[in-house]
Design a protein around this motif. Structure first.
Motif, PDB file in Angstrom:
ATOM      1  N   TYR A 134    -114.722  22.040  45.533  1.00 50.41           N
ATOM      2  CA  TYR A 134    -115.737  21.868  46.576  1.00 50.41           C
ATOM      3  C   TYR A 134    -116.971  22.667  46.190  1.00 50.41           C
ATOM      4  N   THR A 135    -118.127  22.088  46.409  1.00 51.31           N
ATOM      5  CA  THR A 135    -119.365  22.833  46.175  1.00 51.31           C
ATOM      6  C   THR A 135    -120.363  22.587  47.298  1.00 51.31           C
ATOM      7  N   SER A 136    -121.030  23.655  47.692  1.00 46.92           N
ATOM      8  CA  SER A 136    -122.146  23.543  48.631  1.00 46.92           C
ATOM      9  C   SER A 136    -123.432  24.007  47.947  1.00 46.92           C
ATOM     10  N   GLY A 137    -123.318  24.262  46.630  1.00 50.38           N
ATOM     11  CA  GLY A 137    -124.477  24.733  45.866  1.00 50.38           C
ATOM     12  C   GLY A 137    -124.575  24.023  44.539  1.00 50.38           C
ATOM     13  N   TYR A 138    -124.356  24.780  43.457  1.00 48.41           N
ATOM     14  CA  TYR A 138    -124.379  24.221  42.108  1.00 48.41           C
ATOM     15  C   TYR A 138    -122.956  23.987  41.606  1.00 48.41           C
ATOM     16  N   GLN A 139    -122.756  22.870  40.925  1.00 53.16           N
ATOM     17  CA  GLN A 139    -121.524  22.617  40.190  1.00 53.16           C
ATOM     18  C   GLN A 139    -121.934  21.937  38.890  1.00 53.16           C
ATOM     19  N   CYS A 140    -122.405  22.762  37.963  1.00 53.96           N
ATOM     20  CA  CYS A 140    -123.013  22.230  36.748  1.00 53.96           C
ATOM     21  C   CYS A 140    -122.353  22.793  35.495  1.00 53.96           C
ATOM     22  N   SER A 141    -122.336  21.972  34.456  1.00 50.44           N
ATOM     23  CA  SER A 141    -121.936  22.362  33.111  1.00 50.44           C
ATOM     24  C   SER A 141    -120.548  22.995  33.098  1.00 50.44           C
ATOM     25  N   ALA A 142    -120.404  24.276  32.729  1.00 49.48           N
ATOM     26  CA  ALA A 142    -119.082  24.888  32.676  1.00 49.48           C
ATOM     27  C   ALA A 142    -118.380  24.819  34.022  1.00 49.48           C
ATOM     28  N   ALA A 143    -119.140  24.936  35.109  1.00 49.00           N
ATOM     29  CA  ALA A 143    -118.555  24.833  36.449  1.00 49.00           C
ATOM     30  C   ALA A 143    -118.062  23.415  36.716  1.00 49.00           C
ATOM     31  N   GLN A 144    -118.776  22.422  36.205  1.00 47.53           N
ATOM     32  CA  GLN A 144    -118.334  21.033  36.334  1.00 47.53           C
ATOM     33  C   GLN A 144    -117.070  20.796  35.507  1.00 47.53           C
ATOM     34  N   HIS A 153    -112.184  15.862  44.440  1.00 50.77           N
ATOM     35  CA  HIS A 153    -113.494  16.498  44.298  1.00 50.77           C
ATOM     36  C   HIS A 153    -114.363  16.222  45.522  1.00 50.77           C
ATOM     37  N   MET A 154    -114.880  17.307  46.126  1.00 53.13           N
ATOM     38  CA  MET A 154    -115.716  17.175  47.315  1.00 53.13           C
ATOM     39  C   MET A 154    -116.989  18.018  47.163  1.00 53.13           C
ATOM     40  N   ALA A 155    -117.991  17.654  47.962  1.00 52.54           N
ATOM     41  CA  ALA A 155    -119.245  18.411  47.953  1.00 52.54           C
ATOM     42  C   ALA A 155    -119.905  18.295  49.311  1.00 52.54           C
ATOM     43  N   SER A 156    -120.653  19.309  49.651  1.00 54.19           N
ATOM     44  CA  SER A 156    -121.498  19.242  50.841  1.00 54.19           C
ATOM     45  C   SER A 156    -122.631  18.256  50.568  1.00 54.19           C
ATOM     46  N   PRO A 157    -123.036  17.482  51.573  1.00 52.21           N
ATOM     47  CA  PRO A 157    -124.192  16.594  51.369  1.00 52.21           C
ATOM     48  C   PRO A 157    -125.478  17.365  51.103  1.00 52.21           C
ATOM     49  N   TYR A 158    -125.440  18.676  51.346  1.00 52.31           N
ATOM     50  CA  TYR A 158    -126.623  19.523  51.129  1.00 52.31           C
ATOM     51  C   TYR A 158    -126.500  20.385  49.872  1.00 52.31           C
ATOM     52  N   ALA A 159    -125.507  20.105  49.038  1.00 51.45           N
ATOM     53  CA  ALA A 159    -125.344  20.855  47.792  1.00 51.45           C
ATOM     54  C   ALA A 159    -126.554  20.667  46.891  1.00 51.45           C
ATOM     55  N   ASP A 160    -126.713  21.558  45.920  1.00 55.73           N
ATOM     56  CA  ASP A 160    -127.903  21.539  45.060  1.00 55.73           C
ATOM     57  C   ASP A 160    -127.783  20.489  43.952  1.00 55.73           C
ATOM     58  N   THR A 247    -127.791  14.656  42.522  1.00 52.65           N
ATOM     59  CA  THR A 247    -127.673  15.081  43.906  1.00 52.65           C
ATOM     60  C   THR A 247    -126.255  14.739  44.368  1.00 52.65           C
ATOM     61  N   PRO A 248    -125.786  15.296  45.480  1.00 51.29           N
ATOM     62  CA  PRO A 248    -124.443  14.958  45.957  1.00 51.29           C
ATOM     63  C   PRO A 248    -124.237  13.458  46.162  1.00 51.29           C
ATOM     64  N   LYS A 249    -125.207  12.795  46.732  1.00 50.25           N
ATOM     65  CA  LYS A 249    -125.086  11.352  46.967  1.00 50.25           C
ATOM     66  C   LYS A 249    -124.983  10.600  45.650  1.00 50.25           C
ATOM     67  N   GLU A 250    -125.809  10.970  44.670  1.00 54.06           N
ATOM     68  CA  GLU A 250    -125.758  10.318  43.359  1.00 54.06           C
ATOM     69  C   GLU A 250    -124.428  10.596  42.655  1.00 54.06           C
ATOM     70  N   ALA A 251    -123.938  11.847  42.789  1.00 51.48           N
ATOM     71  CA  ALA A 251    -122.661  12.209  42.171  1.00 51.48           C
ATOM     72  C   ALA A 251    -121.521  11.401  42.783  1.00 51.48           C
ATOM     73  N   LEU A 252    -121.606  11.133  44.080  1.00 50.85           N
ATOM     74  CA  LEU A 252    -120.598  10.319  44.763  1.00 50.85           C
ATOM     75  C   LEU A 252    -120.611   8.889  44.234  1.00 50.85           C
ATOM     76  N   GLU A 253    -121.794   8.364  43.976  1.00 53.20           N
ATOM     77  CA  GLU A 253    -121.926   6.981  43.519  1.00 53.20           C
ATOM     78  C   GLU A 253    -121.289   6.749  42.158  1.00 53.20           C
ATOM     79  N   ILE A 254    -121.347   7.748  41.266  1.00 52.98           N
ATOM     80  CA  ILE A 254    -120.774   7.540  39.922  1.00 52.98           C
ATOM     81  C   ILE A 254    -119.361   8.113  39.785  1.00 52.98           C
ATOM     82  N   GLY A 255    -118.886   8.849  40.812  1.00 52.11           N
ATOM     83  CA  GLY A 255    -117.508   9.328  40.775  1.00 52.11           C
ATOM     84  C   GLY A 255    -117.295  10.768  40.389  1.00 52.11           C
ATOM     85  N   LEU A 256    -118.370  11.549  40.183  1.00 52.07           N
ATOM     86  CA  LEU A 256    -118.189  12.977  39.943  1.00 52.07           C
ATOM     87  C   LEU A 256    -117.645  13.656  41.199  1.00 52.07           C
TER      88      LEU A 256
END
Length: 270
Positions: A134-144, A153-160, A247-256
Motif C-alpha cells: 500500500y502506498t499513499s506517497g511514493y512507490q518508485c524504483s527499488a520501492a516498486q 497491490h493498493m494505493a491511495s487515490p492521492y498517492a504521489d 499517477t495512482p489512476k494510471e498505475a491502476l489502468e496498467i496493473g501496477l
C-alpha cells in the motif's frame, strides 16, 4: 556518513526527483549525530523484536499488521533509516507468528540502493502470510521492486508517484577540487590487475559504455522480477519498463496497482 554515501557512486534504483528531495535531509541527519533519533530506532526495533519473539495472542485471535517501509531504501540500517536486511529478518519473524492474519507493507519511498533490494523482494514473495503493498506517497524504483513481491497491490487515490522501473548511477569526481586545494591523487595498480576498478576508471575518463552495460544487466534483472511477480496482470504500455512514473489512476489502468483505497481498506481485507 554511511547512509548518504550509499546514494553516490553505486547503482541506484531510485526516482531522480525523489533523490534530489532527500539529499538535503540526509546531509542534515548525518552531519550531526542525533541521539534522539537513534534511541527511537533502537526502542522501535526492540519492541518489534519482542513482539515477534514472544508472539501475540494465538491462532484463534488473528489480526493484521502494518509494516512501514518509509524513506530511502538502504541495505543496512543507519541512524535515520532501517535497512532491507533488517526488514527481511523482521518479516520472517512476523511470518512465523500464528496470530498475524496478514501484513500490509505501507510504502512511501522513491527508491534507493540496488544492493539488498532483490533479496527483500524474494523474502516477501515467499512469505506464507498474505501480503498487500500500500502506498499513499511514493512507490518508485527499488520501492516498486519490493512492492512487487506482495500478493495484492493498493494505493491511495492521492498517492504521489508509482513505477520508475529502472536503474541509474549518480557519481562525482572531486579530483579537480582537491587539486585546487593543493592535493594530488595517485593510483598505482599491480601489473596483474588490469581490470580492477575498470568500469569506474573508464567512467572517470569519460567512457560510460562499461558502466552502462552493468546498469543494463541490473535493469534486465529488475524488469524480469517485475514481470515474474506481476504476471499477466501488468500491461506493457510501451513505457512501464523504460522508467516511467504513474499517477495512482494510471498505475491502476496498467496493473501496477490492483485497487485504490485507504490503508484501512487494505487492513480490512484480512
Amino acid at each position: 556518513m554511511f547512509g548518504i554515501n550509499t546514494l553516490f557512486n553505486t547503482p541506484l534504483a531510485i526516482e531522480k526527483s525523489y533523490l534530489l528531495s532527500v539529499i538535503a535531509s540526509l546531509v542534515t541527519k548525518h552531519s550531526v549525530f542525533k541521539a534522539q533519533n537513534l534511541d527511537h530506532n533502537r526502542q522501535e526495533l526492540l519492541f518489534l523484536e519482542n513482539i515477534t519473539a514472544q508472539g501475540i495472542g494465538n491462532a484463534d485471535q488473528k489480526f493484521p499488521v502494518v509494516f512501514n517501509i518509509i524513506g530511502p531504501i538502504m541495505k543496512y540500517s543507519d541512524y535515520g533509516c532501517l535497512g532491507t536486511v533488517f526488514y527481511g529478518k523482521l518479516l520472517k519473524q512476523l511470518d512465523s507468528n500464528p496470530a498475524i492474519s496478514g501484513i500490509v507493507l505501507n510504502i512511501d519511498s522513491g527508491g534507493g540502493m540496488v544492493s539488498g533490494t532483490a533479496e527483500l523482494t524474494n523474502i516477501i514473495k515467499n512469505l506464507e502470510t498474505p501480503t498487500i503493498s500500500y502506498t499513499s506517497g511514493y512507490q518508485c524504483s527499488a520501492a516498486q521492486d519490493i512492492a512487487s513481491g506482495c500478493d495484492y497491490h493498493m494505493a491511495s487515490p492521492y498517492a504521489d508517484l508509482i513505477g520508475s522501473i529502472g536503474t541509474m548511477l549518480s557519481y562525482q569526481d572531486f579530483e579537480a577540487m582537491f587539486e585546487k586545494w593543493g592535493a594530488k591523487i595517485y593510483e598505482l595498480y599491480a601489473p596483474q590487475s588490469t581490470e580492477k576498478n575498470q568500469e569506474i576508471r573508464e567512467l572517470m575518463k569519460g567512457n560510460e559504455e562499461l558502466y552502462k552495460e552493468r546498469l543494463k544487466q541490473l535493469t534486465d534483472d529488475f524488469i524480469g522480477r517485475i514481470k515474474a511477480n506481476y504476471g499477466e496482470k501488468l500491461k506493457d504500455d510501451g513505457h512501464v519498463f523504460k522508467g516511467k512514473t504513474y499517477t495512482p489512476k494510471e498505475a491502476l489502468e496498467i496493473g501496477l496497482i490492483d485497487e485504490l483505497g485507504t490503508l484501512e481498506d487494505a487492513l480490512n481485507k484480512f
